[in-house]
Design a protein around this motif. Structure first.
Motif, PDB file in Angstrom:
ATOM      1  N   ALA A  52       0.863  -1.082   0.071  1.00  0.00           N
ATOM      2  CA  ALA A  52      -0.196   0.010  -0.123  1.00  0.00           C
ATOM      3  C   ALA A  52       0.937   1.334  -0.213  1.00  0.00           C
ATOM      4  O   ALA A  52       0.735   2.353  -0.823  1.00  0.00           O
ATOM      5  CB  ALA A  52      -0.957   0.183   1.049  1.00  0.00           C
ATOM      6  N   SER A  77       2.646   1.565  -3.534  1.00  0.00           N
ATOM      7  CA  SER A  77       1.728   1.906  -4.397  1.00  0.00           C
ATOM      8  C   SER A  77       1.232   3.599  -4.305  1.00  0.00           C
ATOM      9  O   SER A  77       1.064   4.127  -5.239  1.00  0.00           O
ATOM     10  CB  SER A  77       0.586   1.178  -4.254  1.00  0.00           C
ATOM     11  OG  SER A  77      -0.363   1.291  -5.234  1.00  0.00           O
ATOM     12  N   THR A  78       1.016   3.730  -3.078  1.00  0.00           N
ATOM     13  CA  THR A  78       0.709   5.321  -2.568  1.00  0.00           C
ATOM     14  C   THR A  78       1.908   6.141  -3.158  1.00  0.00           C
ATOM     15  O   THR A  78       1.741   7.335  -3.740  1.00  0.00           O
ATOM     16  CB  THR A  78       0.633   5.397  -1.182  1.00  0.00           C
ATOM     17  OG1 THR A  78      -0.598   4.553  -0.756  1.00  0.00           O
ATOM     18  CG2 THR A  78       0.005   7.022  -0.867  1.00  0.00           C
ATOM     19  N   SER A 122       1.973   6.894  -6.928  1.00  0.00           N
ATOM     20  CA  SER A 122       0.620   7.353  -7.352  1.00  0.00           C
ATOM     21  C   SER A 122       0.847   9.052  -7.888  1.00  0.00           C
ATOM     22  O   SER A 122       1.755   9.325  -7.501  1.00  0.00           O
ATOM     23  CB  SER A 122      -0.416   7.357  -6.555  1.00  0.00           C
ATOM     24  OG  SER A 122      -0.343   8.318  -5.434  1.00  0.00           O
ATOM     25  N   TRP A 173      -7.536   2.230   2.691  1.00  0.00           N
ATOM     26  CA  TRP A 173      -6.614   2.551   1.542  1.00  0.00           C
ATOM     27  C   TRP A 173      -7.258   1.671   0.516  1.00  0.00           C
ATOM     28  O   TRP A 173      -7.087   2.306  -0.671  1.00  0.00           O
ATOM     29  CB  TRP A 173      -5.074   2.371   1.914  1.00  0.00           C
ATOM     30  CG  TRP A 173      -4.301   2.256   0.659  1.00  0.00           C
ATOM     31  CD1 TRP A 173      -3.767   3.491   0.095  1.00  0.00           C
ATOM     32  CD2 TRP A 173      -4.056   1.420  -0.052  1.00  0.00           C
ATOM     33  NE1 TRP A 173      -3.107   3.348  -1.052  1.00  0.00           N
ATOM     34  CE2 TRP A 173      -3.379   2.034  -1.386  1.00  0.00           C
ATOM     35  CE3 TRP A 173      -4.294   0.017  -0.612  1.00  0.00           C
ATOM     36  CZ2 TRP A 173      -2.769   1.140  -2.310  1.00  0.00           C
ATOM     37  CZ3 TRP A 173      -3.628  -0.731  -1.165  1.00  0.00           C
ATOM     38  CH2 TRP A 173      -2.899  -0.163  -2.402  1.00  0.00           C
ATOM     39  N   ARG A 219      -3.695   4.966  -6.106  1.00  0.00           N
ATOM     40  CA  ARG A 219      -3.017   3.922  -6.501  1.00  0.00           C
ATOM     41  C   ARG A 219      -2.060   4.169  -7.760  1.00  0.00           C
ATOM     42  O   ARG A 219      -1.916   5.260  -8.169  1.00  0.00           O
ATOM     43  CB  ARG A 219      -4.056   3.029  -7.505  1.00  0.00           C
ATOM     44  CG  ARG A 219      -5.212   2.387  -6.581  1.00  0.00           C
ATOM     45  CD  ARG A 219      -4.543   1.036  -5.741  1.00  0.00           C
ATOM     46  NE  ARG A 219      -5.685   0.414  -5.157  1.00  0.00           N
ATOM     47  CZ  ARG A 219      -6.624   0.732  -4.114  1.00  0.00           C
ATOM     48  NH1 ARG A 219      -6.444   1.938  -3.792  1.00  0.00           N
ATOM     49  NH2 ARG A 219      -7.595   0.114  -3.768  1.00  0.00           N
TER      50      ARG A 219
END
Length: 61
Positions: free
Chosen positions: A20, A23-24, A27, A52, A58
């Motif tokens: 997470a 990926s954040t 983004s 999330w 994403r």
């Protein structure tokens, strides 16, 4: 047997949190939003990850 289950669950949560956060960071969200999401995931591990999944930014592929 209980200790092994807790260990595996903790490891899976750690992997999910790292996914997470990575990926954040990847983004297109603003820097401030990225920092807030990462802190949210770190300080509320399970709840933060679940939220999330539904609302977080994403990484663009």
């Amino acid at each position: 047997m209980g200790i092994e289950v807790v260990g595996i669950g903790s490891f899976l949560l750690l992997v999910a949190m790292l996914w997470a956060i990575i990926s954040t960071i990847g983004s297109t969200a603003s820097t401030g939003a990225k920092v807030i999401w990462c802190l949210f995931i770190l300080f509320l591990p399970l709840l933060g990850f679940i939220i999330w999944l539904f609302f977080g930014p994403r990484a663009k592929r």
